[in-house]
Enzyme design. Structure first.
Site, PDB file in Angstrom:
ATOM      1  N   HIS A 138       6.298 -37.821  33.438  1.00 44.00           N
ATOM      2  CA  HIS A 138       7.071 -38.800  34.210  1.00 44.00           C
ATOM      3  C   HIS A 138       8.000 -38.054  35.164  1.00 44.00           C
ATOM      4  CE1 HIS A 138       8.580 -42.748  35.090  1.00 44.00           C
ATOM      5  NE2 HIS A 138       9.807 -42.447  34.725  1.00 44.00           N
ATOM      6  N   CYS A 162       9.269 -48.971  35.884  1.00 45.91           N
ATOM      7  CA  CYS A 162       8.629 -47.714  36.295  1.00 45.91           C
ATOM      8  C   CYS A 162       7.378 -47.383  35.479  1.00 45.91           C
ATOM      9  CB  CYS A 162       9.627 -46.566  36.193  1.00 45.91           C
ATOM     10  SG  CYS A 162      11.227 -46.955  36.916  1.00 45.91           S
ATOM     11  N   LYS A 215       6.364 -36.315  41.056  1.00 45.06           N
ATOM     12  CA  LYS A 215       7.511 -36.942  41.717  1.00 45.06           C
ATOM     13  C   LYS A 215       8.272 -35.912  42.555  1.00 45.06           C
ATOM     14  CE  LYS A 215       8.258 -40.797  38.515  1.00 45.06           C
ATOM     15  NZ  LYS A 215       7.162 -40.552  37.563  1.00 45.06           N
TER      16      LYS A 215
END
Length: 733
Positions: A274, A142, A306
């Site tokens: 993240h 990732c 995200k």
């Protein structure tokens, strides 16, 4: 020292909220998410079924008919890559000076369901776009997309390229989805990072940034969108899937990135987090923010996109870097949508639900991955053209060798086997009775990790390295592999076929190709800059190239290069394998090889004894050095033989594949190790079975392992079929 400024001049993206950068940014800034229930009936077996999906029509309408037969991974990547090149207006450039670094987490199945080589997508793009410069497939799970942008900057600073496409791609695959479901990591609805951290959503997509030097961009009239001011890599050395809860790895990556950029925490205006939405990640990130920014942590806006697109795995860092560039351009921090109204207010600012206008000159983009890989990118508002210094030259040497193959374990056993002319075609290394890691870790490791750890320890001991804890924290690691763990991949796939709701989760954690590198870091306690290279048989020489760039840029004084690949099927009996023989067959093998690369001054200061100097590497147009080698060790194919004999008449040619079989990345690493051994000790693998050379005559090839005298220079050649060819030149100390 002010180095050559590297800027972004083109962007491309396709993901769940946009088919291009304009649509992507509009939906980010207006809070329009793209996480929806999966319609594919195959996914109905899972309780959690929300994901960030790219509509087929978005893909089909952006590609010509000639691209229709490409797999979904290549089609997504090609769309984003062409967008970036088009925006940059890059119409005239020497193809050999135009490179590509692609981040990718998953191997792509072909039409029959068999995994393609990891670098296949990149090869398709290079062919379609006419790129002939340096090419690297980076697979740090990732963190791969952000990692790719950092490595691309290095290629420009070292002068290896004038422009580099850097990005990432991954589609939504059933097996990967089953793995995350098995880990209980998926949210049953749209994820809500930083507020209700009950799980993540997977996504798919591709994104690219076109990087070039500021001076060249301005000279051709391009408009710089952002400057890639710095980047930092680190290893957690903690766990295969869980992040270090202390945040030590993430903290280290961000601090290294800021130092690389010559900036302080006070310069940062926004952090692209993240933000997966899992409890472990979100808690760790909060600790990283508090540790890095201290009392100012709550004043630095941080958000996770995200919440819009899901976790796009190998593409995530690139997709988020595109968003970071657009945030700089417009002075807008995109929000974290789905932020729960009843979430307990904390001391950090996660830009809940609504985009925020604010002055931004510096953005940090962070990504963390399975295997313990971390990356931080520093993007800044582009400045004017300015004077700069070239990246300084630093001589590097190879100081320790650790081959682990059917020939033997360690350089002494390997040397003995070579001198005896012993073959071990396709034989698996025997580590019975030997433990190279704490037993609590060793017994749970797959075979590939065991081989790589054994090779790493042996090379470390051979180098005589005894570093204090503080220095170990800065030792780099570059792992090279063609296909990762065949054992774990096969075990995981078999479990999915039986019951996708009961996958072999231990195997899943080792399916990512950087897992073995993470296991090495965890065992040896290495937390320096870390990456994973997956370019087939050329992986080890590219990994050495990356290690040299780490040393030259001052990111590390010592880098451990480890290559490992395995074959788990039966080895055909009676196969004839003799490199460069027109009648030779091929046998797959298993091996791991590690070698220590060290800054020459660091080696001298500690009283080390090097095997050889690294004089140069090449992965674009082939070797162009003026110094003529006295020995060539290659991969063993006929095309290579013809080229070498034409360019270097009278220089003996040999290969190791006739001793071990084709061990993919490990064969390339073994050849580098054997070239270093030849330079120091005058021992090299002989081609004793060669009878009908595909090129030249028998006298052109090495027939005895004892060289008349150690060569002053040795050239090592490697290749990935249909892809990259690599060259490494070593010299006597």
């Amino acid at each position: 020292m002010a180095l050559r400024p590297v800027v972004v001049t083109g962007l491309g993206v396709i993901c769940a909220i946009g088919r291009d950068p304009a649509e992507f940014w509009h939906r980010l800034t207006t809070g329009q998410g793209g996480l929806t229930p999966i319609q594919d009936p195959a996914f109905a077996v899972f309780e959690a079924r929300y994901a960030g999906q790219v509509p087929d029509e978005w893909i089909n309408r952006q590609l010509p008919e000639s691209d229709a037969a490409l797999d979904r991974t290549a089609r997504l990547a090609l769309i984003a890559a062409r967008q970036a090149v088009a925006q940059a207006g890059l119409t005239s450039i020497d193809a050999a000076r135009f490179g590509m670094i692609l981040g990718k987490c998953q191997a792509t199945p072909d039409a029959a369901g068999h995994y393609q080589p990891m670098h296949r997508t990149q090869d398709v793009l290079a062919d379609r776009l006419g790129l002939r410069g340096p090419r690297i497939l980076v697979s740090t799970a990732c963190a791969a997309g952000g990692n790719a942008v950092g490595l691309a900057k290095d290629k420009i600073l070292t002068g290896a390229a004038d422009a580099v496409l850097a990005g990432g791609v991954d589609p939504l695959l059933f097996g990967t989805y089953a793995g995350f479901a098995g880990l209980k990591a998926l949210s049953t609805g749209p994820c809500r990072p930083y507020s209700h951290s009950d799980g993540l959503n997977l996504g798919e997509g591709a994104a690219f940034l076109l990087l070039e030097p500021l001076d060249l961009a301005l000279a051709r009239g391009a408009v710089p969108l952002a400057e890639v001011a710095g980047y930092g890599l680190s290893a957690d050395a903690y766990h295969a899937t869980a992040p270090d809860p202390t945040g030590r790895g993430g903290t280290s990556a961000m601090r290294r990135a800021l130092a690389d950029a010559g900036l302080t925490t006070g310069d940062v205006g926004y952090v692209s987090g993240h933000g997966t939405g899992t409890p472990a990640n979100d808690a760790m990130e909060a600790k990283v923010m508090r540790t890095v920014f201290g009392p100012r942590a709550g004043q630095v806006p941080t958000s996770s996109i995200k919440s819009f697109v899901g976790h796009t795995l190998g593409a995530a860092g690139a997709v988020e870097a595109v968003a970071a560039v657009l945030a700089l351009r417009d002075g807008i921090a995109p929000p974290t949508i789905g932020f729960a109204a009843d979430a307990v207010p904390g001391d950090l600012d996660f830009v809940p639900n609504v985009a925020r206008k604010l002055p931004i000159d510096t953005v940090v983009s962070n990504n963390y991955a399975f295997g313990g890989n971390n990356v931080s990118l520093i993007l800044t508002t582009p400045g004017p053209d300015r004077a700069y210094e070239e990246l300084p030259q630093r001589e590097a040497v190879i100081t320790g060798l650790g081959p682990v193959s059917g020939l033997g374990v360690g350089i002494a056993e390997t040397t003995e086997a070579i001198l005896a002319g012993r073959q071990a075609l396709g034989a698996r290394p025997s580590l019975e009775g030997r433990t190279f890691a704490p037993r609590s870790l060793w017994r749970h490791m797959n075979n590939l990790s065991r081989m790589a750890i054994a090779a790493s320890r042996l090379s470390w001991e051979d180098a005589g390295l005894k570093l204090p804890r503080k220095e170990l924290d800065d030792v780099g690691l570059v792992f090279a592999t063609g296909a990762g763990s065949a054992e774990s991949t096969g075990g995981f796939d078999d479990s999915i076929a039986v019951n996708p709701n009961k996958p072999a989760v231990l195997s899943f954690s080792n399916v990512v190709l950087n897992a073995t590198g993470g296991a090495v870091c965890q065992t040896l306690g290495l937390r320096g800059p870390t990456t994973t290279i997956c370019n087939g048989g050329a992986s080890a020489s590219i990994a050495l190239d990356c290690a040299l760039e780490m040393i030259r840029a001052g990111k590390a004084d010592v880098v451990l290069v480890v290559a490992a690949d395995e074959h788990v099927g039966a080895v055909p009996e009676g196969a004839f394998v003799s490199p460069y023989d027109r009648d030779s067959g091929s046998v797959p093998g298993s091996a791991a090889v590690a070698f220590v690369v060290e800054a020459a001054e660091h080696c001298a200061a500690r009283g080390g004894t090097p095997y050889a100097r690294v004089l140069g590497t090449s992965h674009a147009d082939g070797p162009t050095w003026d110094e003529r080698p006295e020995l060539v060790i290659g991969g063993g194919d006929a095309e290579e033989a013809a080229s070498v004999l034409a360019a270097l008449p009278g220089v003996p040619l040999t290969a190791s594949a006739g001793l071990t079989g084709d061990c993919q990345a490990a064969t390339g690493a073994l050849n580098i190790a054997l070239a270093a051994l030849a330079i120091r000790d005058g021992v090299a693998p002989a081609l004793t079975g060669l009878t009908t050379p595909a090129a030249g005559g028998l006298a052109d090839y090495l027939s005895k392992p004892n060289l008349p005298e150690p060569p002053g220079r040795a050239l090592v050649l490697s290749s990935a079929p249909g892809s990259v060819r690599g060259a490494v030149l070593l010299g006597a100390v």
